[in-house]
Design an enzyme around this catalytic site. Structure first.
Site, PDB file in Angstrom:
ATOM      1  N   SER A   1       0.782  -1.116  -0.003  1.00  0.00           N
ATOM      2  CA  SER A   1       0.026   0.058  -0.057  1.00  0.00           C
ATOM      3  C   SER A   1       0.929   1.343  -0.132  1.00  0.00           C
ATOM      4  O   SER A   1       2.158   1.131  -0.176  1.00  0.00           O
ATOM      5  CB  SER A   1      -0.886   0.146   1.177  1.00  0.00           C
ATOM      6  OG  SER A   1      -0.032   0.349   2.204  1.00  0.00           O
ATOM      7  N   LYS A   2       0.411   2.259   0.085  1.00  0.00           N
ATOM      8  CA  LYS A   2       0.959   3.653  -0.012  1.00  0.00           C
ATOM      9  C   LYS A   2       1.865   3.775   1.092  1.00  0.00           C
ATOM     10  O   LYS A   2       2.944   4.471   1.055  1.00  0.00           O
ATOM     11  CB  LYS A   2       0.185   4.694  -0.231  1.00  0.00           C
ATOM     12  CG  LYS A   2      -0.607   5.010  -1.377  1.00  0.00           C
ATOM     13  CD  LYS A   2      -1.072   6.528  -1.460  1.00  0.00           C
ATOM     14  CE  LYS A   2      -2.076   6.597  -2.749  1.00  0.00           C
ATOM     15  NZ  LYS A   2      -3.600   6.460  -2.525  1.00  0.00           N
ATOM     16  N   ARG A   3       1.680   3.174   2.533  1.00  0.00           N
ATOM     17  CA  ARG A   3       2.669   3.206   3.518  1.00  0.00           C
ATOM     18  C   ARG A   3       4.122   2.759   2.886  1.00  0.00           C
ATOM     19  O   ARG A   3       5.100   2.978   3.740  1.00  0.00           O
ATOM     20  CB  ARG A   3       2.140   2.138   4.250  1.00  0.00           C
ATOM     21  CG  ARG A   3       1.087   2.789   5.261  1.00  0.00           C
ATOM     22  CD  ARG A   3       0.746   1.494   6.531  1.00  0.00           C
ATOM     23  NE  ARG A   3       0.563   0.288   5.748  1.00  0.00           N
ATOM     24  CZ  ARG A   3       1.149  -0.632   6.231  1.00  0.00           C
ATOM     25  NH1 ARG A   3       2.241  -0.768   6.756  1.00  0.00           N
ATOM     26  NH2 ARG A   3       0.771  -1.955   5.736  1.00  0.00           N
ATOM     27  N   HIS A   4       4.017   1.969   1.956  1.00  0.00           N
ATOM     28  CA  HIS A   4       5.403   1.274   1.675  1.00  0.00           C
ATOM     29  C   HIS A   4       6.183   1.922   0.752  1.00  0.00           C
ATOM     30  O   HIS A   4       7.084   1.931   0.047  1.00  0.00           O
ATOM     31  CB  HIS A   4       5.152  -0.224   0.986  1.00  0.00           C
ATOM     32  CG  HIS A   4       4.637  -1.344   2.020  1.00  0.00           C
ATOM     33  ND1 HIS A   4       3.214  -1.720   2.006  1.00  0.00           N
ATOM     34  CD2 HIS A   4       5.128  -1.694   3.074  1.00  0.00           C
ATOM     35  CE1 HIS A   4       3.100  -2.385   2.812  1.00  0.00           C
ATOM     36  NE2 HIS A   4       4.315  -2.621   3.447  1.00  0.00           N
ATOM     37  N   GLY A   5       5.537   3.435   0.324  1.00  0.00           N
ATOM     38  CA  GLY A   5       6.267   3.985  -0.810  1.00  0.00           C
ATOM     39  C   GLY A   5       5.513   4.180  -1.907  1.00  0.00           C
ATOM     40  O   GLY A   5       4.199   3.893  -2.204  1.00  0.00           O
TER      41      GLY A   5
END
Ligand code: GLU
Length: 465
Positions: free
Chosen positions: A240-244
């Site tokens: 997800s966006k959390r991962h970049g």
């Protein structure tokens, strides 16, 4: 077998890595088997769906080279087909109208402690139904799910999957405003588009038995299903966006080449079964086998992407690299000749993971450095350095035949004569010439930028450091 497959994005954002991988596997399967690859825009959520996202998704698909074979199909333009199907289902008796109010259902839920629909309107007599219809009471439409047995399918990736009908309630297929639910639109579209293989993310496995029940209720052929493994972040949680960066657009903006990204995406959940992982799209098509896709989630590994990307870049012809660079950085190298730019690309292409990186790291070929890597300076520019560099400048000044071989010989004899180590000499010279201590062969850089620029830069460093 001439399969027909589709990629069915919801246009609620740009194309992300997971969607691109799903699109790619559909594309590979179609191209490998002489089939057709279509796109369907699942835009029934009118609030979240936007045409600009559809345009962006198509642009990313085109950039990746994942060309599709027929006009886009928009769910929002297919309302009539859904209505007609609901009508057919009502006529066949495979679905029924449910007039249960929300209150009545909530009450039942409290009594039974279960969220499954308790079948209140399943076997009602026609008089009850007519009475409600006359009153104009709102109703949903539900599928008459068989009570006995179960629904099974053979997933091309996961094998046999079965669900007991006791676990599938009489689910709604049309809401009280008449609008069809997702599982129905999906089935109607796949049927009308002649889809033979549904290749999509594993998160849709739970929808599949319901969709199969709908195909059966409609007496339609059930397509073959293949559910692709999830893509995970380095922490093994769903990517997800959390991962970049997860958007294809951002990789494009960073100067990754589509061939490299496709190659990397093809390895998310599949591998060619040989050592060789760097492949062109036509090689991937040749080797691809959907039934060999793994069940286990695939970890998105940016380091591996960069490695693959670097190898692709190194294999690309310089003229393609130059035109790629000019697309992202219009003025790059325009102050110099094409031969000079080619020289820079030759030296830098095997050292960069993307075009942006190549551009970012090649400034010193075109401009004299005005800043110097401070950490490297502290380590390599010592008290006695200016003296030594001054002598090197003199030696270089008198060198007539300026090329990487003569430069190497000259510097080598200088080191030997003075009993200087390689690092002691080369690091400060490189700093003076490039402002950094990283880069390709310094002799090649010096040959390319030429004698005047090399001497000028050394002089500048001596005056300022
Ligand atoms: N719109 C769905 C999604 O984006 C696709 C479902 C399907 O491929 O059947 O996940």
């Amino acid at each position: 077998m001439n399969p027909r497959v589709r990629f069915a994005p919801s246009p609620t954002g740009q194309l992300h890595i997971g969607g691109a991988r799903t699109a790619l596997f559909n594309y590979l399967f179609a191209r490998k088997n002489n089939g057709q690859f279509l796109i369907r825009i699942e835009d029934t959520d009118l609030e979240r769906s936007k045409q600009e996202f559809t345009d962006q998704i198509c642009e990313s698909m085109t950039w990746l080279g994942l060309t599709w074979d027929e006009d886009l199909v928009y769910q929002s333009r297919r309302t009539d087909s859904y209505k007609e199907t609901i009508h057919l289902l009502l006529q066949s008796g495979n679905v029924y109208r449910c007039f249960a109010t929300k209150e009545a259902l909530d009450k039942k839920r409290e009594e039974t402690g279960s969220y499954s629909y308790p079948g209140i309107w399943r076997d009602r007599n026609q008089t009850d139904i007519d009475t409600e219809l006359e009153k104009g009471s709102p109703f949903t439409i539900r599928l008459n799910t068989p009570e006995e047995g179960g629904t099974s399918f053979n997933d091309m990736i996961h094998g046999d999957i079965s669900v007991a009908h006791s676990e599938i309630d009489d689910f709604i297929i049309a809401r009280s405003d008449g609008s069809p639910v997702y599982n129905l639109t999906n089935v109607v579209d796949d049927h009308d588009m002649g889809i033979t293989h549904v290749i999509r993310g594993e998160d849709h496995i739970s929808n599949t038995p319901k969709q199969i029940l709908l195909y059966q209720a409609l007496n339609w052929d059930v397509p073959t299903f293949a559910h692709l493994p999830m893509i995970l972040g380095h922490d093994k949680k769903r990517l997800s966006k959390r991962h970049g960066a997860t958007g294809v657009q951002s990789y494009r903006d960073e100067g990754y080449q589509p061939e490299a990204l496709l190659n990397y995406l093809s390895l998310l959940g599949w591998n060619p079964g040989t050592e060789e992982e760097v492949m062109s799209i036509s090689e991937i098509i040749k080797k691809f086998d959907l039934s060999k896709v793994h069940k286990k989630g695939a970890v998105f590994d940016e380091k591996k992407l960069n490695w693959i990307s670097g190898l692709h870049l190194a294999l690309q012809p310089n003229k393609d690299i130059l035109s790629g660079i000019r697309k992202i950085s219009v003025g790059w190298g325009t102050t110099k000749s094409n031969d000079f730019c080619n020289g820079v690309i030759d030296l830098m292409k095997s050292r960069s993971k993307s075009l942006v990186e190549l551009v970012d790291q090649s400034d010193y070929y075109f401009n004299d450095p005005i800043e110097f890597d401070e950490k490297a300076l502290r380590k390599s520019w010592k008290e006695d350095t200016p003296n030594m560099v001054g002598s090197i400048k003199q030696v270089l000044d008198s060198l007539e035949d300026w090329n990487s071989d003569t430069l190497q010989e000259t510097m080598k004899s200088f080191m030997e004569e003075n009993d200087f180590g390689f690092g002691k000499v080369m690091k400060p010279v490189r700093l003076a010439l490039c402002g950094t201590i990283n880069g390709p062969s310094l002799f090649s850089i010096m040959e390319l930028i030429g004698k005047d620029a090399s001497i000028r830069r050394i002089k500048h460093a001596l005056d300022h450091l």
